[in-house]
Scaffold this active site. Structure first.
Site, PDB file in Angstrom:
ATOM      1  N   CYS A  22      39.093  14.166 -17.581  1.00 31.46           N
ATOM      2  CA  CYS A  22      37.715  14.414 -17.214  1.00 31.46           C
ATOM      3  C   CYS A  22      38.163  14.340 -15.213  1.00 31.46           C
ATOM      4  O   CYS A  22      37.862  12.593 -14.964  1.00 31.46           O
ATOM      5  CB  CYS A  22      36.361  14.615 -17.106  1.00 31.46           C
ATOM      6  SG  CYS A  22      35.937  14.775 -19.232  1.00 31.46           S
ATOM      7  N   CYS A  50      40.663   6.198 -22.312  1.00 29.46           N
ATOM      8  CA  CYS A  50      39.930   7.712 -23.022  1.00 29.46           C
ATOM      9  C   CYS A  50      41.142   8.678 -23.001  1.00 29.46           C
ATOM     10  O   CYS A  50      42.446   8.855 -22.162  1.00 29.46           O
ATOM     11  CB  CYS A  50      39.398   8.659 -22.003  1.00 29.46           C
ATOM     12  SG  CYS A  50      38.069  10.084 -22.929  1.00 29.46           S
ATOM     13  N   GLY A  81      35.943   5.947 -23.003  1.00 29.22           N
ATOM     14  CA  GLY A  81      36.258   6.379 -24.070  1.00 29.22           C
ATOM     15  C   GLY A  81      35.580   7.512 -25.022  1.00 29.22           C
ATOM     16  O   GLY A  81      34.435   8.010 -24.342  1.00 29.22           O
ATOM     17  N   CYS A 110      27.557   5.107 -15.071  1.00 29.96           N
ATOM     18  CA  CYS A 110      28.239   6.616 -16.300  1.00 29.96           C
ATOM     19  C   CYS A 110      29.359   6.305 -14.934  1.00 29.96           C
ATOM     20  O   CYS A 110      29.517   6.570 -13.727  1.00 29.96           O
ATOM     21  CB  CYS A 110      27.180   7.337 -16.204  1.00 29.96           C
ATOM     22  SG  CYS A 110      26.007   7.177 -17.053  1.00 29.96           S
ATOM     23  N   CYS A 132      25.598   0.183 -23.568  1.00 31.27           N
ATOM     24  CA  CYS A 132      26.813   1.420 -23.758  1.00 31.27           C
ATOM     25  C   CYS A 132      27.672   0.487 -24.570  1.00 31.27           C
ATOM     26  O   CYS A 132      28.034   0.053 -23.515  1.00 31.27           O
ATOM     27  CB  CYS A 132      26.316   1.629 -22.742  1.00 31.27           C
ATOM     28  SG  CYS A 132      27.639   3.170 -22.104  1.00 31.27           S
ATOM     29  N   ASN A 157      28.880   9.059  -9.849  1.00 24.62           N
ATOM     30  CA  ASN A 157      28.651   7.959  -9.145  1.00 24.62           C
ATOM     31  C   ASN A 157      30.613   7.519  -8.790  1.00 24.62           C
ATOM     32  O   ASN A 157      30.804   7.432  -9.304  1.00 24.62           O
ATOM     33  CB  ASN A 157      28.203   6.496 -10.740  1.00 24.62           C
ATOM     34  CG  ASN A 157      27.298   6.806 -10.765  1.00 24.62           C
ATOM     35  OD1 ASN A 157      25.907   6.740 -10.125  1.00 24.62           O
ATOM     36  ND2 ASN A 157      27.112   7.194 -12.121  1.00 24.62           N
ATOM     37  N   CYS A 166      35.404  11.358 -13.648  1.00 33.41           N
ATOM     38  CA  CYS A 166      34.942  10.002 -14.522  1.00 33.41           C
ATOM     39  C   CYS A 166      36.741   8.749 -14.652  1.00 33.41           C
ATOM     40  O   CYS A 166      37.517   9.386 -14.580  1.00 33.41           O
ATOM     41  CB  CYS A 166      35.421   9.972 -16.467  1.00 33.41           C
ATOM     42  SG  CYS A 166      34.880   9.103 -16.726  1.00 33.41           S
ATOM     43  N   GLU A 202      35.313  -2.488 -21.787  1.00 32.54           N
ATOM     44  CA  GLU A 202      33.545  -2.939 -21.246  1.00 32.54           C
ATOM     45  C   GLU A 202      32.616  -2.293 -21.943  1.00 32.54           C
ATOM     46  O   GLU A 202      32.626  -1.416 -21.956  1.00 32.54           O
ATOM     47  CB  GLU A 202      33.850  -2.751 -19.725  1.00 32.54           C
ATOM     48  CG  GLU A 202      34.576  -3.103 -18.876  1.00 32.54           C
ATOM     49  CD  GLU A 202      34.610  -1.610 -16.909  1.00 32.54           C
ATOM     50  OE1 GLU A 202      36.445  -2.580 -16.671  1.00 32.54           O
ATOM     51  OE2 GLU A 202      34.269  -1.744 -16.806  1.00 32.54           O
TER      52      GLU A 202
HETATM   53  N1  SAH Z   1      33.382  11.147 -23.839  1.00 34.35           N
HETATM   54  C1  SAH Z   1      31.808  11.036 -23.772  1.00 34.35           C
HETATM   55  C2  SAH Z   1      31.141   9.403 -23.547  1.00 34.35           C
HETATM   56  C3  SAH Z   1      31.701   8.964 -22.301  1.00 34.35           C
HETATM   57  S1  SAH Z   1      31.083   9.540 -20.999  1.00 34.35           S
HETATM   58  C4  SAH Z   1      31.744  11.638 -23.145  1.00 34.35           C
HETATM   59  O1  SAH Z   1      32.586  12.703 -22.070  1.00 34.35           O
HETATM   60  O2  SAH Z   1      29.931  11.954 -22.883  1.00 34.35           O
HETATM   61  C5  SAH Z   1      29.483   9.100 -20.099  1.00 34.35           C
HETATM   62  C6  SAH Z   1      28.790   9.843 -19.419  1.00 34.35           C
HETATM   63  O3  SAH Z   1      29.200   9.700 -18.471  1.00 34.35           O
HETATM   64  C7  SAH Z   1      28.895  11.949 -19.603  1.00 34.35           C
HETATM   65  O4  SAH Z   1      28.062  12.313 -19.826  1.00 34.35           O
HETATM   66  C8  SAH Z   1      30.062  11.791 -17.988  1.00 34.35           C
HETATM   67  O5  SAH Z   1      29.889  12.870 -18.372  1.00 34.35           O
HETATM   68  C9  SAH Z   1      28.972  11.049 -17.034  1.00 34.35           C
HETATM   69  N2  SAH Z   1      30.367  10.403 -16.717  1.00 34.35           N
HETATM   70  C10 SAH Z   1      31.315  10.630 -16.364  1.00 34.35           C
HETATM   71  N3  SAH Z   1      31.779   9.595 -15.525  1.00 34.35           N
HETATM   72  C11 SAH Z   1      30.492   9.871 -14.403  1.00 34.35           C
HETATM   73  C12 SAH Z   1      30.612   9.796 -13.032  1.00 34.35           C
HETATM   74  N4  SAH Z   1      31.342   9.071 -11.971  1.00 34.35           N
HETATM   75  N5  SAH Z   1      29.411   9.413 -12.753  1.00 34.35           N
HETATM   76  C13 SAH Z   1      28.609  10.285 -13.602  1.00 34.35           C
HETATM   77  N6  SAH Z   1      28.788  10.302 -14.171  1.00 34.35           N
HETATM   78  C14 SAH Z   1      30.286  10.245 -15.368  1.00 34.35           C
END
Ligand code: SAH
Length: 367
Positions: free
Chosen positions: A113, A109, A158, A332, A102, A289, A116, A89
């Protein structure tokens, strides 16, 4: 052979095989990345005979969105189906005068985390350079004639630095002014969960660096971002950030996802201030989110503002990231369809490059 899979050097070898003059390499590359043609036939400054010879051996691969969903706020989520049927996506985010894309860098990934959605998919495979660049070309093709992408962020599905060679090659194609897409590296931001030993690779690419910090103690970060924090705990990450060679007029970005009751207290804010002290940086606060079955909650708007106020009172530039496209799961951390997850299989040839620490070895999704 798909011409978009070739590096500039490989294209030069192909041109040599054909006995073509050297300038023809850039000519063909410009058709791919600047004119965004989808057929060899359309490369009209090559003679008909040359086009016929090229078309015998090669074609122009394209990534076409399998579906596009548009949010109430204008954000668009494009779902692309790759040649092997896997899906990624990309999200187009209008924020006038900016129009930001984006991009995804992996299917799923490497990391795990807890907050996420993509992390829950595990890693299916790394994207190839042409699949990363393909997202940009596909989106540019479908923009209205008065629209232009102004910024690119590598913040989709990713961990870009777990697929750093492909990302580096993609950036080369996106930033080359002579034959590439021609984006200024200042308009590109790579976001990493903190693969500290690879930050120097980002510096070499010349793009902006964003670090997803998300926690201010190792105990907390181990809970929220276990794989990456076991490999590169906060002290290691901080040392790498301090060593990052920032160009003039640039600064690091720290992203901080705010999770109610987890990392949104006043103490957290004060620890964050201490953590970044002395670094030229700004902070992007991202209120969590939510996604189906997510274990965390978004803090109240007041809590978010309180957190921000502590940072700004300490002299930091702290912004609250507007969450765009939440209604289409395009914000995000919301990329990756849960509905697709039962179909995930352990790939036979993952093509995923191992990273130096065992904690970061790819976690593949199970059926
Ligand atoms: N792997 C990379 C890029 C992808 S995540 C990274 O970790 O930076 C992109 C951003 O979205 C990161 O800052 C992550 O902390 C944030 N993110 C992930 N899940 C989220 C969620 N459910 N709500 C808000 N931000 C989130």
């Amino acid at each position: 052979m798909d011409l978009t899979t070739l590096s500039a050097e490989e294209m030069a070898s192909l041109a040599e095989e054909f006995g073509w003059p050297r300038y023809r390499t850039h000519q063909v590359l410009r058709w791919l990345y600047q004119h965004r043609v989808t057929t060899v036939e359309a490369m009209t400054d090559l003679s008909k005979a040359d086009r016929a010879r090229l078309a015998e051996r090669a074609h122009v691969g394209t990534l076409a969105p399998a579906s596009v969903r548009t949010s109430e706020d204008g954000t668009q989520k494009c779902i692309f189906r790759l040649d092997d049927g896997k899906e990624i996506e990309s999200v187009v985010i209008p924020d006038p005068p900016r129009l930001t894309l984006c991009l995804s860098t992996q299917v799923g990934c490497t990391l795990d985390c807890a907050f996420c959605l993509t992390g829950q998919m595990g890693l299916l495979r790394n994207l190839k350079p042409h699949e990363i660049v393909g997202q940009v070309l596909a989106v540019q093709r479908q923009l209205a004639s008065n629209q232009r992408l102004t910024n690119v962020v590598l913040m989709g599905m990713g961990e870009p630095l777990a697929n750093v060679d492909a990302v580096e090659e993609a950036i080369r194609r996106l930033t080359n002014k002579t034959w590439g897409v021609g984006f200024s590296p200042r308009r590109i931001t790579l976001s990493t969960a903190g693969l500290a030993t690879r930050l120097s690779r980002v510096a070499a690419m010349g793009v902006n660096l964003a670090i997803s910090l998300n926690a201010t103690t190792n105990a907390q970060r181990d809970r929220l971002m276990p794989a990456v924090n076991h490999a590169y705990p906060l002290e290691t990450l901080l040392t790498a950030c301090r060593a990052f060679p920032l160009k003039s007029h640039r600064r690091l970005t720290f992203e901080y996802v705010l999770l109610q009751g987890e990392n949104d207290t006043e103490q957290d804010a004060h620890r964050l201030v201490k953590f970044v002290r002395g670094l030229r940086c700004k902070i992007n606060l991202i209120p969590f989110n939510e996604f189906p079955d997510s274990p965390f909650r978004r803090p109240s708007d007041e809590a978010v503002l309180r957190f921000q106020a502590i940072l700004t009172r300490s002299g930091l530039d702290a912004f609250i990231r507007k969450s765009k496209g939440r209604d289409i799961l395009g914000a995000c951390g919301q990329l990756g369809t849960l509905s697709a997850m039962p179909a995930l299989i352990r790939p036979t040839n993952p093509g995923a490059e191992p990273v130096p620490h065992p904690a970061l070895l790819p976690r593949y999704a199970h059926a």
